[in-house]
Design a protein around this motif. Structure first.
Motif, PDB file in Angstrom:
ATOM      1  N   ILE A 162     -16.018  67.566 -18.967  1.00 31.19           N
ATOM      2  CA  ILE A 162     -14.645  67.240 -18.566  1.00 31.19           C
ATOM      3  C   ILE A 162     -13.792  68.453 -18.947  1.00 31.19           C
ATOM      4  O   ILE A 162     -13.688  68.805 -20.129  1.00 31.19           O
ATOM      5  CB  ILE A 162     -14.127  65.959 -19.260  1.00 31.19           C
ATOM      6  CG1 ILE A 162     -15.034  64.776 -18.913  1.00 31.19           C
ATOM      7  CG2 ILE A 162     -12.677  65.684 -18.874  1.00 31.19           C
ATOM      8  CD1 ILE A 162     -14.650  63.459 -19.607  1.00 31.19           C
ATOM      9  N   ILE A 190     -10.271  70.251 -19.251  1.00 30.43           N
ATOM     10  CA  ILE A 190      -8.840  69.924 -19.332  1.00 30.43           C
ATOM     11  C   ILE A 190      -8.051  71.222 -19.512  1.00 30.43           C
ATOM     12  O   ILE A 190      -8.213  71.923 -20.516  1.00 30.43           O
ATOM     13  CB  ILE A 190      -8.537  68.942 -20.491  1.00 30.43           C
ATOM     14  CG1 ILE A 190      -9.397  67.666 -20.334  1.00 30.43           C
ATOM     15  CG2 ILE A 190      -7.052  68.602 -20.548  1.00 30.43           C
ATOM     16  CD1 ILE A 190      -9.172  66.601 -21.415  1.00 30.43           C
ATOM     17  N   LYS A 238      -2.665  68.916 -24.503  1.00 31.11           N
ATOM     18  CA  LYS A 238      -4.082  68.925 -24.119  1.00 31.11           C
ATOM     19  C   LYS A 238      -5.041  68.968 -25.310  1.00 31.11           C
ATOM     20  O   LYS A 238      -6.111  68.389 -25.237  1.00 31.11           O
ATOM     21  CB  LYS A 238      -4.388  70.018 -23.108  1.00 31.11           C
ATOM     22  CG  LYS A 238      -4.180  71.404 -23.622  1.00 31.11           C
ATOM     23  CD  LYS A 238      -4.375  72.395 -22.514  1.00 31.11           C
ATOM     24  CE  LYS A 238      -4.310  73.810 -23.032  1.00 31.11           C
ATOM     25  NZ  LYS A 238      -3.414  74.114 -24.143  1.00 31.11           N
ATOM     26  N   VAL A 269     -10.331  62.226 -26.328  1.00 30.92           N
ATOM     27  CA  VAL A 269     -11.233  61.833 -25.223  1.00 30.92           C
ATOM     28  C   VAL A 269     -12.679  62.096 -25.672  1.00 30.92           C
ATOM     29  O   VAL A 269     -13.567  61.248 -25.484  1.00 30.92           O
ATOM     30  CB  VAL A 269     -10.903  62.601 -23.914  1.00 30.92           C
ATOM     31  CG1 VAL A 269     -11.977  62.360 -22.861  1.00 30.92           C
ATOM     32  CG2 VAL A 269      -9.530  62.197 -23.372  1.00 30.92           C
ATOM     33  N   ILE A 323      -9.086  68.025 -15.214  1.00 29.60           N
ATOM     34  CA  ILE A 323      -7.750  67.467 -15.458  1.00 29.60           C
ATOM     35  C   ILE A 323      -6.772  68.605 -15.687  1.00 29.60           C
ATOM     36  O   ILE A 323      -7.079  69.557 -16.431  1.00 29.60           O
ATOM     37  CB  ILE A 323      -7.757  66.553 -16.717  1.00 29.60           C
ATOM     38  CG1 ILE A 323      -8.801  65.432 -16.611  1.00 29.60           C
ATOM     39  CG2 ILE A 323      -6.360  66.007 -17.016  1.00 29.60           C
ATOM     40  CD1 ILE A 323      -8.485  64.337 -15.623  1.00 29.60           C
ATOM     41  N   LEU A 344      -3.303  68.966 -17.320  1.00 33.14           N
ATOM     42  CA  LEU A 344      -2.316  68.229 -18.104  1.00 33.14           C
ATOM     43  C   LEU A 344      -1.034  69.047 -18.174  1.00 33.14           C
ATOM     44  O   LEU A 344      -1.062  70.213 -18.580  1.00 33.14           O
ATOM     45  CB  LEU A 344      -2.886  68.028 -19.509  1.00 33.14           C
ATOM     46  CG  LEU A 344      -2.502  66.760 -20.243  1.00 33.14           C
ATOM     47  CD1 LEU A 344      -3.006  65.532 -19.514  1.00 33.14           C
ATOM     48  CD2 LEU A 344      -3.088  66.782 -21.648  1.00 33.14           C
ATOM     49  N   LYS A 352      -6.116  56.987 -19.703  1.00 31.55           N
ATOM     50  CA  LYS A 352      -6.175  57.309 -18.273  1.00 31.55           C
ATOM     51  C   LYS A 352      -7.398  58.184 -17.966  1.00 31.55           C
ATOM     52  O   LYS A 352      -8.137  57.937 -17.009  1.00 31.55           O
ATOM     53  CB  LYS A 352      -4.884  58.035 -17.878  1.00 31.55           C
ATOM     54  CG  LYS A 352      -4.718  58.220 -16.412  1.00 31.55           C
ATOM     55  CD  LYS A 352      -3.295  58.558 -16.053  1.00 31.55           C
ATOM     56  CE  LYS A 352      -3.214  58.741 -14.553  1.00 31.55           C
ATOM     57  NZ  LYS A 352      -1.857  58.793 -14.065  1.00 31.55           N
ATOM     58  N   ILE A 353      -7.612  59.186 -18.802  1.00 33.15           N
ATOM     59  CA  ILE A 353      -8.737  60.103 -18.549  1.00 33.15           C
ATOM     60  C   ILE A 353     -10.080  59.394 -18.743  1.00 33.15           C
ATOM     61  O   ILE A 353     -10.990  59.525 -17.918  1.00 33.15           O
ATOM     62  CB  ILE A 353      -8.633  61.356 -19.457  1.00 33.15           C
ATOM     63  CG1 ILE A 353      -7.383  62.157 -19.072  1.00 33.15           C
ATOM     64  CG2 ILE A 353      -9.880  62.234 -19.340  1.00 33.15           C
ATOM     65  CD1 ILE A 353      -7.028  63.292 -20.019  1.00 33.15           C
ATOM     66  N   THR A 354     -10.187  58.590 -19.796  1.00 34.71           N
ATOM     67  CA  THR A 354     -11.480  57.911 -20.025  1.00 34.71           C
ATOM     68  C   THR A 354     -11.731  56.870 -18.930  1.00 34.71           C
ATOM     69  O   THR A 354     -12.859  56.661 -18.503  1.00 34.71           O
ATOM     70  CB  THR A 354     -11.580  57.262 -21.429  1.00 34.71           C
ATOM     71  OG1 THR A 354     -10.401  56.511 -21.664  1.00 34.71           O
ATOM     72  CG2 THR A 354     -11.726  58.298 -22.505  1.00 34.71           C
ATOM     73  N   TYR A 411     -12.860  58.696 -15.939  1.00 34.21           N
ATOM     74  CA  TYR A 411     -14.236  59.149 -16.153  1.00 34.21           C
ATOM     75  C   TYR A 411     -15.229  57.998 -15.966  1.00 34.21           C
ATOM     76  O   TYR A 411     -16.281  58.166 -15.354  1.00 34.21           O
ATOM     77  CB  TYR A 411     -14.396  59.771 -17.546  1.00 34.21           C
ATOM     78  CG  TYR A 411     -15.813  60.200 -17.797  1.00 34.21           C
ATOM     79  CD1 TYR A 411     -16.347  61.291 -17.108  1.00 34.21           C
ATOM     80  CD2 TYR A 411     -16.646  59.501 -18.662  1.00 34.21           C
ATOM     81  CE1 TYR A 411     -17.666  61.673 -17.286  1.00 34.21           C
ATOM     82  CE2 TYR A 411     -17.964  59.874 -18.843  1.00 34.21           C
ATOM     83  CZ  TYR A 411     -18.465  60.961 -18.155  1.00 34.21           C
ATOM     84  OH  TYR A 411     -19.781  61.333 -18.320  1.00 34.21           O
TER      85      TYR A 411
END
Ligand code: DC
Length: 223
Positions: free
Chosen positions: A8, A10, A18, A25, A141, A143, A211-213, A216
């Motif tokens: 992932i 970022i 971040k 995360v 992502i 950010l 949101k990110i998890t 994912y």
């Protein structure tokens, strides 16, 4: 390249949140974590200690070649010495942004960063994670947050650490850093076409992490 290890990536400007988001995360998913900015910060910090100019690419590469950099829990060790706090200063941040313009230096750091791609997965954060270091990342992502909000966050962070700073100079520093990171020729900060943008102006750290998890987990169900 299809990687069996999920990465992932970022990316985002300074003080976009971040670092904190990426670390959480990684914790939540049980993945490895790479704070790529700390590598540039350590080079800047070390060169300053040795009176070497941030413009001297050849000497900066020599510093890198001699340095044994390792990450242990939350600590960053340089030749076995904990430099985690020393590299977090505004000066080390400015220096990191200055040393980061050098093409050969960036190339020399590539392999070190890619070694973090290990099972069960990696969350990496920086400026060129999605575009250069891990272009095959399964999730990218970007950010972001407004300049004002980022400056306020950085200001509060510095004050809480006992630094005496004023808001105007923190804002100026953020603007300058953005300018350098966005406009440099090699690996500038950019949002890749396949990246998902998340604006943290009105989003808390834990909301951004959720949101990110969530994104994912949706991604891993469909792939
Ligand atoms: O993320 P940070 O604020 O710790 O990064 C410090 C500087 O390092 C940033 O202003 C630019 C540089 N950097 C970079 O060029 N590429 C990265 N992948 C990470 C950081």
């Amino acid at each position: 390249m299809i990687s069996p290890v999920p990465v992932i990536a970022i990316d985002g400007p300074s003080a976009s949140g971040k670092g904190t988001v990426a670390k959480l995360v990684a914790q939540k998913l049980g993945f490895h974590y790479l704070d790529s900015g700390s590598i540039y910060r350590t080079i800047a910090y070390t060169s300053h200690q040795q009176n070497i100019s941030w413009n001297n690419e050849i000497m900066l590469i020599k510093i890198l070649e001699k340095a044994v950099l390792s990450f242990k829990n939350d600590q960053i060790l340089l030749n076995g010495k904990d430099v985690s706090e020393a590299i977090r200063t505004e000066e080390a941040g400015r220096g990191a942004s200055e040393v980061a313009v050098h093409k050969k230096l960036r190339a020399a750091i590539l392999g070190f960063q890619r070694d973090f791609e290990k099972s069960p997965g990696l969350v990496s954060e920086g400026r060129d994670m999605a575009s250069v270091v891990f272009p095959h990342a399964c999730m990218k992502i970007f950010l972001t947050a407004s300049t004002q909000i980022r400056a306020e966050r950085r200001y509060k962070q510095l004050i809480s650490k006992g630094n005496s700073v004023n808001m105007d100079s923190v804002l100026d520093e953020i603007i300058l850093r953005d300018e350098r990171d966005l406009k440099r020729e090699i690996s500038p900060l950019l949002k890749t076409e396949d990246a998902i943008e998340i604006d943290t102006d009105t989003l808390s750290i834990s909301d951004a992490v959720d949101k990110i998890t969530h994104l994912y987990s949706l991604k891993s169900q469909t792939s």
